[in-house]
Design an enzyme around this catalytic site. Sequence first.
Site, mmCIF file in Angstrom:
data_model
loop_
_atom_site.group_PDB
_atom_site.id
_atom_site.type_symbol
_atom_site.label_atom_id
_atom_site.label_comp_id
_atom_site.label_asym_id
_atom_site.label_seq_id
_atom_site.Cartn_x
_atom_site.Cartn_y
_atom_site.Cartn_z
ATOM 1 N N ASP A 86 0.809 -1.223 0.000
ATOM 2 C CA ASP A 86 0.000 0.000 0.000
ATOM 3 C C ASP A 86 0.843 1.275 0.000
ATOM 4 O OD1 ASP A 86 -2.062 -1.792 0.296
ATOM 5 O OD2 ASP A 86 -3.011 -0.739 1.962
ATOM 6 N N HIS A 233 3.497 -2.429 3.126
ATOM 7 C CA HIS A 233 3.578 -1.083 2.538
ATOM 8 C C HIS A 233 4.887 -0.891 1.773
ATOM 9 C CE1 HIS A 233 0.565 -0.639 5.727
ATOM 10 N NE2 HIS A 233 0.108 0.401 5.048
#
Length: 263
Positions: A86, A233
């Site tokens: 992400d 992430h």
Amino acid sequence: MRARRVLLAALGLVLLVAGCGDDQPAERPPGAATPIVPASPSVQPDPAPSPTRTSRPKPRLRPEPTALPAGLRRTTGVRRVALTFDDGPDPTWTPKVLDQLRAGRVKATFCLVGTEVRQHPELVRRIVREGHQLCNHSWRHDFELGRRPVAEIRADLVRTNQAIRAAVPDARVPFYRQPGGRWTPEVVAVAKQLGMRSLHWSVDPQDWAKPKAPVLEKRVLGGVRPGAIVLMHDGGGDRSRTLAACPRVIADLNRRFGIAPPR
């Protein structure tokens, strides 16, 4: 002697009457106006407020959801697990994550923030060129997007998809992921109307808090079950520890389950 006492008493009575008269207000002539005594400053009426221009009120947010709504994709539906990254694309960390995935010969899903896409379209092109999947992650990572008016939700998601397709005109964006996992029925419905399924996760090692790589590895490898979707992430800050955990995570998950994007 007695006459003297009577005289003194009479004189005292006259003085007493005269003194009492000094304390009385003077009598006003007939028809005279009553004098006006200025009011004390402490009781002066407040001046009338000057008119002000009222600003347009901001739209209210809906209440914070208490449970995840229906319609979320939380597993791959098969034995293979999915890796999702992400908050990118990030010019420092996304290329290194892509290198790790290429070394492990696996594909992942990249959940892209529109403002980052606009700044780094070449990274979106590389993600697609190397066979990875794309996911809309809102225009500016707005945690409260799902609680905003539906028209605002739609405009945000459309704008992000437009930025992705400006980088890769024929790009497929099959999924949407709400920042922070703060899903609402409204954002799920809008994503569906735009042809995107809502992608949640089943394993969150909280790499955003930057634990050391061995801790990340333990959280992922200990929490994964067949069909798991792992949240990590590649943007939004220093992802060096996520990157350090990737080789072992990729090798172990691929060996035990296989890794592939959700369908």
